[in-house]
Design a protein around this motif. Structure first.
Motif, mmCIF file in Angstrom:
data_model
loop_
_atom_site.group_PDB
_atom_site.id
_atom_site.type_symbol
_atom_site.label_atom_id
_atom_site.label_comp_id
_atom_site.label_asym_id
_atom_site.label_seq_id
_atom_site.Cartn_x
_atom_site.Cartn_y
_atom_site.Cartn_z
ATOM 1 N N ILE A 290 0.862 -1.182 0.000
ATOM 2 C CA ILE A 290 0.000 0.000 0.000
ATOM 3 C C ILE A 290 0.897 1.230 0.000
ATOM 4 C CG2 ILE A 290 -1.735 1.294 1.290
ATOM 5 C CD1 ILE A 290 -2.594 -1.443 2.509
ATOM 6 N N THR B 32 2.208 4.623 0.680
ATOM 7 C CA THR B 32 1.981 5.630 1.722
ATOM 8 C C THR B 32 2.707 6.924 1.370
ATOM 9 O OG1 THR B 32 3.834 4.806 3.016
ATOM 10 C CG2 THR B 32 1.669 3.910 3.537
ATOM 11 N N TYR C 43 -1.375 9.057 -0.254
ATOM 12 C CA TYR C 43 -1.938 9.221 1.092
ATOM 13 C C TYR C 43 -3.033 10.281 1.075
ATOM 14 C CZ TYR C 43 -1.896 9.271 6.191
ATOM 15 O OH TYR C 43 -2.262 9.179 7.504
ATOM 16 N N LEU D 143 -4.908 1.594 4.666
ATOM 17 C CA LEU D 143 -4.062 0.933 5.665
ATOM 18 C C LEU D 143 -4.888 0.102 6.648
ATOM 19 C CD1 LEU D 143 -1.579 3.880 6.204
ATOM 20 C CD2 LEU D 143 -1.089 1.700 5.099
ATOM 21 N N THR D 144 -6.215 0.211 6.569
ATOM 22 C CA THR D 144 -7.067 -0.639 7.405
ATOM 23 C C THR D 144 -7.445 -1.925 6.669
ATOM 24 O OG1 THR D 144 -9.117 0.383 6.600
ATOM 25 C CG2 THR D 144 -8.069 1.403 8.523
ATOM 26 N N ASP E 263 -6.210 -4.783 6.413
ATOM 27 C CA ASP E 263 -6.111 -6.049 7.146
ATOM 28 C C ASP E 263 -7.418 -6.397 7.856
ATOM 29 O OD1 ASP E 263 -5.637 -3.868 8.844
ATOM 30 O OD2 ASP E 263 -4.597 -5.150 10.282
ATOM 31 N N GLY F 170 3.298 -1.231 4.070
ATOM 32 C CA GLY F 170 3.232 0.141 3.602
ATOM 33 C C GLY F 170 4.466 0.395 2.767
#
Ligand code: FES
Length: 85
Positions: free
Chosen positions: A7, A9, A14, A22-23, A25, A40
């Protein structure tokens, strides 16, 4: 790990909505999560060429996802794992 999710960043991604990616998971069930590595990444170098599409960018193994959303990333991860999308 069978699937690596990078992801971006970097600042552009961003600011263009990458923060909530980033959520990711939290979207994985425990069985799937054990086959997925989520990291990240610094700028993937994709945001400075319009041909790559719009940020935010996520890489799933060798697949680049432009304008990434949690659902797009999940669909790609599931496809990589050979699961129904
Ligand atoms: S900031 Fe994400 S590809 Fe550059």
């Amino acid at each position: 790990m069978r699937v690596k999710v990078s992801i971006c960043t970097g600042t552009t991604c961003y600011l263009m909505g990458g923060a909530h990616l980033l959520t990711f998971d939290e979207m994985l069930d425990p069985c799937t999560a054990q086959d997925v590595e989520i990291v990240g990444s610094h700028c993937l170098g994709l945001c400075n060429n319009e041909e790559n599409g719009r940020p935010p960018f996520v890489k799933v193994n060798d697949h680049i996802i432009a304008d990434a959303t949690l659902n797009k990333v999940l669909d790609t991860v599931r496809a990589e794992l050979g699961l129904e999308v």
